[in-house]
Design an enzyme around this catalytic site. Structure first.
Site, PDB file in Angstrom:
ATOM      1  N   GLU A 269      -3.701  -4.342  -6.279  1.00  0.00           N
ATOM      2  CA  GLU A 269      -3.789  -3.078  -5.527  1.00  0.00           C
ATOM      3  C   GLU A 269      -4.704  -3.253  -4.323  1.00  0.00           C
ATOM      4  O   GLU A 269      -4.435  -2.716  -3.242  1.00  0.00           O
ATOM      5  CB  GLU A 269      -4.286  -1.938  -6.419  1.00  0.00           C
ATOM      6  N   TRP A 272      -2.538  -4.619  -1.855  1.00  0.00           N
ATOM      7  CA  TRP A 272      -1.720  -3.657  -1.100  1.00  0.00           C
ATOM      8  C   TRP A 272      -2.502  -3.095   0.090  1.00  0.00           C
ATOM      9  O   TRP A 272      -1.962  -2.839   1.159  1.00  0.00           O
ATOM     10  CB  TRP A 272      -1.241  -2.508  -2.002  1.00  0.00           C
ATOM     11  N   TRP A 300      15.744  15.615  10.603  1.00  0.00           N
ATOM     12  CA  TRP A 300      14.622  16.268   9.911  1.00  0.00           C
ATOM     13  C   TRP A 300      14.726  17.779  10.095  1.00  0.00           C
ATOM     14  O   TRP A 300      15.133  18.260  11.150  1.00  0.00           O
ATOM     15  CB  TRP A 300      13.287  15.779  10.478  1.00  0.00           C
ATOM     16  N   ASN A 335      -2.349   8.225  -7.351  1.00  0.00           N
ATOM     17  CA  ASN A 335      -1.328   7.477  -6.611  1.00  0.00           C
ATOM     18  C   ASN A 335       0.096   7.839  -7.021  1.00  0.00           C
ATOM     19  O   ASN A 335       0.973   8.030  -6.173  1.00  0.00           O
ATOM     20  CB  ASN A 335      -1.554   5.973  -6.783  1.00  0.00           C
ATOM     21  N   TRP A 353       8.326  12.618   7.713  1.00  0.00           N
ATOM     22  CA  TRP A 353       7.187  12.089   6.953  1.00  0.00           C
ATOM     23  C   TRP A 353       5.878  12.234   7.712  1.00  0.00           C
ATOM     24  O   TRP A 353       4.800  12.311   7.116  1.00  0.00           O
ATOM     25  CB  TRP A 353       7.429  10.632   6.545  1.00  0.00           C
ATOM     26  N   TRP A 376       3.068   6.580   3.285  1.00  0.00           N
ATOM     27  CA  TRP A 376       4.134   7.533   3.640  1.00  0.00           C
ATOM     28  C   TRP A 376       5.414   6.809   4.032  1.00  0.00           C
ATOM     29  O   TRP A 376       6.506   7.213   3.643  1.00  0.00           O
ATOM     30  CB  TRP A 376       3.642   8.471   4.766  1.00  0.00           C
TER      31      TRP A 376
HETATM   32  P1  FAD Z   1      -7.040   2.166  -7.647  1.00  0.00           P
HETATM   33  O1  FAD Z   1      -5.784   2.201  -8.409  1.00  0.00           O
HETATM   34  O2  FAD Z   1      -8.302   2.064  -8.417  1.00  0.00           O
HETATM   35  O3  FAD Z   1      -6.921   0.963  -6.616  1.00  0.00           O
HETATM   36  C1  FAD Z   1      -8.060   0.294  -6.067  1.00  0.00           C
HETATM   37  C2  FAD Z   1      -7.965   0.268  -4.567  1.00  0.00           C
HETATM   38  O4  FAD Z   1      -6.808  -0.454  -4.153  1.00  0.00           O
HETATM   39  C3  FAD Z   1      -7.829   1.641  -3.937  1.00  0.00           C
HETATM   40  O5  FAD Z   1      -9.089   2.271  -3.787  1.00  0.00           O
HETATM   41  C4  FAD Z   1      -7.188   1.294  -2.596  1.00  0.00           C
HETATM   42  O6  FAD Z   1      -8.126   0.850  -1.645  1.00  0.00           O
HETATM   43  C5  FAD Z   1      -6.272   0.139  -2.970  1.00  0.00           C
HETATM   44  N1  FAD Z   1      -4.935   0.648  -3.262  1.00  0.00           N
HETATM   45  C6  FAD Z   1      -4.466   1.121  -4.442  1.00  0.00           C
HETATM   46  N2  FAD Z   1      -3.157   1.464  -4.331  1.00  0.00           N
HETATM   47  C7  FAD Z   1      -2.822   1.210  -3.047  1.00  0.00           C
HETATM   48  C8  FAD Z   1      -1.616   1.355  -2.299  1.00  0.00           C
HETATM   49  N3  FAD Z   1      -0.485   1.809  -2.849  1.00  0.00           N
HETATM   50  N4  FAD Z   1      -1.624   1.020  -0.991  1.00  0.00           N
HETATM   51  C9  FAD Z   1      -2.732   0.534  -0.399  1.00  0.00           C
HETATM   52  N5  FAD Z   1      -3.903   0.374  -1.057  1.00  0.00           N
HETATM   53  C10 FAD Z   1      -3.947   0.699  -2.362  1.00  0.00           C
HETATM   54  N6  FAD Z   1      -4.882   5.007  -0.089  1.00  0.00           N
HETATM   55  C11 FAD Z   1      -5.992   5.163   0.648  1.00  0.00           C
HETATM   56  O7  FAD Z   1      -6.990   4.469   0.414  1.00  0.00           O
HETATM   57  N7  FAD Z   1      -6.018   6.062   1.674  1.00  0.00           N
HETATM   58  C12 FAD Z   1      -4.950   6.841   1.994  1.00  0.00           C
HETATM   59  O8  FAD Z   1      -5.019   7.606   2.956  1.00  0.00           O
HETATM   60  C13 FAD Z   1      -3.788   6.723   1.192  1.00  0.00           C
HETATM   61  N8  FAD Z   1      -2.707   7.509   1.416  1.00  0.00           N
HETATM   62  C14 FAD Z   1      -1.590   7.360   0.633  1.00  0.00           C
HETATM   63  C15 FAD Z   1      -0.472   8.153   0.903  1.00  0.00           C
HETATM   64  C16 FAD Z   1       0.680   8.016   0.136  1.00  0.00           C
HETATM   65  C17 FAD Z   1       1.888   8.880   0.421  1.00  0.00           C
HETATM   66  C18 FAD Z   1       0.719   7.073  -0.915  1.00  0.00           C
HETATM   67  C19 FAD Z   1       1.948   6.921  -1.746  1.00  0.00           C
HETATM   68  C20 FAD Z   1      -0.379   6.277  -1.178  1.00  0.00           C
HETATM   69  C21 FAD Z   1      -1.546   6.397  -0.413  1.00  0.00           C
HETATM   70  N9  FAD Z   1      -2.684   5.614  -0.660  1.00  0.00           N
HETATM   71  C22 FAD Z   1      -3.791   5.760   0.132  1.00  0.00           C
HETATM   72  C23 FAD Z   1      -2.659   4.540  -1.674  1.00  0.00           C
HETATM   73  C24 FAD Z   1      -3.167   4.953  -3.075  1.00  0.00           C
HETATM   74  O9  FAD Z   1      -2.558   6.130  -3.489  1.00  0.00           O
HETATM   75  C25 FAD Z   1      -4.679   5.135  -3.130  1.00  0.00           C
HETATM   76  O10 FAD Z   1      -5.328   4.014  -2.566  1.00  0.00           O
HETATM   77  C26 FAD Z   1      -5.183   5.285  -4.562  1.00  0.00           C
HETATM   78  O11 FAD Z   1      -4.555   6.379  -5.184  1.00  0.00           O
HETATM   79  C27 FAD Z   1      -6.688   5.508  -4.531  1.00  0.00           C
HETATM   80  O12 FAD Z   1      -7.181   5.719  -5.808  1.00  0.00           O
HETATM   81  P2  FAD Z   1      -8.087   4.633  -6.529  1.00  0.00           P
HETATM   82  O13 FAD Z   1      -9.177   4.198  -5.620  1.00  0.00           O
HETATM   83  O14 FAD Z   1      -8.468   5.186  -7.841  1.00  0.00           O
HETATM   84  O15 FAD Z   1      -7.050   3.445  -6.696  1.00  0.00           O
END
Ligand code: FAD
Length: 468
Positions: A269, A272, A300, A335, A353, A376
């Site tokens: 993650e 990602w 849209w 997420n 979007w 997005w």
């Molecule tokens: P954990 O599951 O604990 O993951 C650890 C870290 O990994 C996160 O803090 C983040 O930095 C990174 N990470 C995790 N999932 C993703 C992912 N899919 N893409 C990129 N990095 C990821 N994340 C943001 O940090 N900022 C945003 O503005 C953001 N907007 C999002 C919008 C949409 C529509 C979607 C689908 C996802 C978005 N995410 C965003 C990715 C993800 O949802 C969040 O990073 C995650 O929910 C944060 O919670 P956590 O720190 O507990 O994640």
């Protein structure tokens, strides 16, 4: 003693801060500076929730600096000009910063570097918020990656990112004093925020959060990360977005433990996040343009009432509404639910979007210039390595699969607390029926909205992905 400005940006921490460490190593007296730059063209202004976070985080950074004999100098304005003026005022010999990756910041930093060099002031920039610089990860053909799995494999194959740097214990302060704005005047807080009930911004809190996540949740992360009712994810996202913690600190802490499926999934993650920054660097403009240009031709629909229902959690689909209310109340959303709510706006309502991306940008404490638009575009199907447009989440089935007992929905929608599990995600089947005032009927019918989206997509002609 020579003077150096250390310009803090998305790296509001003292530990593992290469710019700060290098300035001290070079023997400079350090002037720590933060510039609120909302004037340079192309730089995205912080949204409401992120401004709240920034204010608290700057306070925490200033307190940490003061405890080491220094303090944060705050300024507002176009950073190029502000830094240039500060260099004159404090007769700095050098400026140090950690890199940013969006095109507007990169252009600004490159111009600033040139103008400083022309004045005989050295400028030093460092990698601090990524494990792998976007130009370091290349396909065998030497091109930037478009697909996550090979990208992450290539990143993982690179050398270990090394040991994180320790925070300095003392910061030599230059003679004389520099006037600067106060945090309160820089980031005026109009209303008391409820966000404080959910979050503690700042480096110390980020370090604590990481430690408790690793101790309590890492083992089961791969099994539980998709269940929104369980607090099984790290919630490190706002700390990472503001750079209160570095990915290298996370990497080190995870790999120092016994290898586990939970640890591997968690690092993926973080991968990602690296991938999103890779796209931000190589493609740019991610919040403005669909990476697949044909998506800008989708028909849209502009429907303010439906968009408003989505924003405020009144769509009649419980998992969507619970997510949107979690966002409003806490500045964060799980997420899995981000994917469901985004899919609903784009596919069920056929809303561009970018409208949803802007709403998230304004409301998320972790609003991130790479992760948010990439998230997005991933859901829309318009991005690199994205979900295909024809994969349309059924919000009822998603709710039943990932929130089977309805605990998440009931936490955020207390008006549904009395429903039995078999109708929690289909409240229109409740017996006796719920009144419309209590909870709305679905604003669209799933089957016909799905068909409309598929028809709209079928009319698109594939065009190549914008670079990379
Ligand atoms: P954990 O599951 O604990 O993951 C650890 C870290 O990994 C996160 O803090 C983040 O930095 C990174 N990470 C995790 N999932 C993703 C992912 N899919 N893409 C990129 N990095 C990821 N994340 C943001 O940090 N900022 C945003 O503005 C953001 N907007 C999002 C919008 C949409 C529509 C979607 C689908 C996802 C978005 N995410 C965003 C990715 C993800 O949802 C969040 O990073 C995650 O929910 C944060 O919670 P956590 O720190 O507990 O994640």
């Amino acid at each position: 003693m020579s003077h150096a400005i250390v310009w803090f940006r998305a790296d509001l921490r003292l530990a593992d801060n290469p710019a700060l460490a290098a300035a001290l190593e070079a023997g400079h007296a350090v002037i720590p500076v933060y510039v609120l730059d909302e004037e340079t063209a192309g730089i995205r202004a912080f949204g409401t929730a992120a401004r709240w976070w920034l204010r608290q985080s700057l306070q925490a950074l200033d307190a940490a600096l003061r405890s080491r004999g220094s303090r944060l100098v705050l300024r507002r304005g176009p950073a190029e000009q502000v830094i240039d003026e500060l260099v004159t005022q404090c007769q700095a010999d050098a400026v140090y910063w950690n890199r940013l990756y969006d095109p507007a910041s990169r252009d600004r930093d490159a111009r600033l570097k040139q103008s400083l060099l022309a004045r005989g002031v050295t400028a030093h920039s460092f990698k601090a918020s990524l494990l792998t610089e976007p130009w370091e990860a290349r396909t065998k053909a030497g091109l930037p990656f478009k697909v996550f799995t090979p990208f992450w494999r290539a990143c993982r194959a690179q050398a270990d990112p090394g040991r994180p740097l320790d925070a300095p214990t003392r910061l030599p302060r230059p003679a004389g004093s520099l006037a600067g704005a106060s945090i309160a005047s820089l980031l005026h807080q109009e209303t008391p925020s409820d966000l404080a009930a959910h979050w503690t911004p700042g480096e110390a809190s980020a370090v604590d959060r990481l430690a408790s996540f690793l101790d309590d949740d890492l083992e089961a992360y791969h099994r539980q990360r998709d269940i929104p009712a369980v607090d099984a994810t790290s919630r490190l996202s706002p700390h990472l977005a503001f750079g209160e913690l570095s990915p290298r600190q996370i990497w080190r802490a995870v790999t120092a433990r016994r290898p586990s499926p939970g640890g591997e999934k968690f690092l993926a993650e973080i991968g990602w996040r690296e991938f999103s920054y890779n796209l931000l660097f190589h493609v740019g403009g991610l919040d403005r343009h669909s990476m697949r240009a044909e998506f800008d031709d989708l028909p849209w629909r502009d429907q303010p009432e439906l968009i408003d229902a989505w924003k405020h959690g009144r769509t009649g689909y419980p998992i969507v509404d619970a997510g949107m209310r979690q966002l409003l109340a806490t500045g964060w959303m799980h997420n899995r639910v981000r994917m469901i709510t985004a899919s609903f706006l784009i596919k069920h309502l056929l809303v561009d979007w970018r409208i949803g991306e802007r709403w998230f940008w304004n409301r998320l404490v972790d609003a991130d210039p790479a992760n948010n638009p990439v998230g997005w575009q991933w859901v829309a199907g318009s991005g690199a390595d994205a979900a295909p447009f024809f994969r349309i989440f059924n919000p009822v089935l998603q709710g039943e699969k990932f929130d089977p007992a309805g605990a998440y929905v009931k936490r955020w929608l207390p008006e549904l607390a009395h429903l039995p599990p078999n109708s929690t995600h289909r409240p229109w089947t409740a017996d006796p029926p719920l009144s419309q005032q209590r909870y709305p009927q679905p604003i669209v019918d799933h089957a016909s909205a799905r068909q409309r989206a598929l028809d709209a997509f079928a009319g698109l002609r594939r065009r190549p992905l914008r670079s990379p």
